[in-house]
Design an enzyme around this catalytic site. Structure first.
Site, PDB file in Angstrom:
ATOM      1  N   ASN A 179       0.864  -1.179   0.000  1.00 23.75           N
ATOM      2  CA  ASN A 179       0.000   0.000   0.000  1.00 23.75           C
ATOM      3  C   ASN A 179       0.904   1.233   0.000  1.00 23.75           C
ATOM      4  O   ASN A 179       1.865   1.310   0.763  1.00 23.75           O
ATOM      5  CB  ASN A 179      -0.931   0.002   1.213  1.00 23.75           C
ATOM      6  CG  ASN A 179      -2.010   1.059   1.081  1.00 23.75           C
ATOM      7  OD1 ASN A 179      -1.722   2.251   1.029  1.00 23.75           O
ATOM      8  ND2 ASN A 179      -3.257   0.615   1.012  1.00 23.75           N
ATOM      9  N   LEU A 180       0.584   2.183  -0.831  1.00 20.11           N
ATOM     10  CA  LEU A 180       1.444   3.362  -1.004  1.00 20.11           C
ATOM     11  C   LEU A 180       1.104   4.526  -0.073  1.00 20.11           C
ATOM     12  O   LEU A 180       1.735   5.582  -0.165  1.00 20.11           O
ATOM     13  CB  LEU A 180       1.372   3.831  -2.463  1.00 20.11           C
ATOM     14  CG  LEU A 180       1.911   2.833  -3.488  1.00 20.11           C
ATOM     15  CD1 LEU A 180       1.668   3.362  -4.903  1.00 20.11           C
ATOM     16  CD2 LEU A 180       3.385   2.553  -3.245  1.00 20.11           C
TER      17      LEU A 180
END
Length: 178
Positions: free
Chosen positions: A43-44
Site C-alpha cells: 500500500n502506497l
C-alpha cells in the site's frame, strides 16, 4: 467457507486541532492483523504521505501517526463496520455497511475544512451515508477524491499518485505549516 462476520474499523487518528481529514473505506486484512492503518507492505499510503510530510516512511508506526497529528492531518474510515470476504473494497457486502458517526467527529474537530477520500469506495460510501445528513450542518467542508493507494489499484504509477496526492494534500499541508 469465507468468514462472514463483521469487521470493524479503527478509532480515528486525530488531534483536536486537525485541519484536514483523509478517509479510507475499511482497513484491509493486513491492517486488521497489525492493528495499523495501511499496513499492507505494497500500500502506497505511508510512502506517499511521508514524502509529502517530509518524514521517513520507515519510521515506527507510532512516529508516523504522531507526524500526522502534528501536521494537522486526521485519518479515519467511512465505514464503522461491514462484512467483507477479502481485503478488496469490491468484496464489501453493501447491505452490511454501517457508517461511522461523522456528526460527532466534525463537532469535536471544528477546524477540519477539507476531506480527502483515499479512493472511490470511500467517497461513494461517504456520499451515500454521510453527506445527506451533514450538508446543512457543515456546509463549508470541501471534498476531493484522490487515487487509491491500495495495491489493487495499480492503474497509476507511484510517481503519478504522489503528484496527485501532493497537489491535493500537499497544498493544504503547505498552508497549514506556514
Amino acid at each position: 467457507m469465507p468468514d462472514t462476520s463483521a469487521i470493524n474499523c479503527f478509532l480515528p487518528i486525530a488531534d483536536p486541532s486537525a485541519r484536514l481529514l483523509i478517509l479510507g473505506s475499511m482497513p484491509g486484512e493486513a491492517s486488521l492483523r497489525e492493528q495499523q492503518y495501511y499496513a499492507h507492505p505494497r500500500n502506497l499510503f505511508w510512502p506517499i504521505i511521508s514524502e509529502i510530510m517530509g518524514v521517513a516512511p520507515s519510521l515506527p508506526y507510532d512516529a508516523r501517526v504522531q507526524a500526522l497529528k502534528t501536521r494537522g492531518i486526521a485519518l479515519w474510515d467511512v465505514l464503522e463496520s461491514c462484512i467483507r470476504i477479502s481485503s478488496l473494497d469490491s468484496a464489501i457486502d453493501r447491505a452490511s455497511e454501517k457508517p461511522n458517526d461523522f456528526r460527532s467527529f466534525f463537532r469535536s474537530h471544528p477546524d477540519i475544512g477539507r476531506v480527502f477520500f483515499n479512493g472511490a469506495k470511500a467517497e461513494e460510501c461517504y456520499r451515500r451515508y454521510i453527506l445527506p445528513s451533514l450538508a446543512d450542518e457543515f456546509p463549508t467542508l470541501e471534498y476531493r477524491r484522490l487515487p487509491s493507494t491500495s495495491p489493487a489499484h495499480a492503474s497509476l504509477r507511484y510517481e503519478e499518485k504522489l503528484e496527485i496526492w501532493r497537489a491535493g494534500i500537499g497544498a493544504q499541508f503547505s498552508v497549514r505549516m506556514k
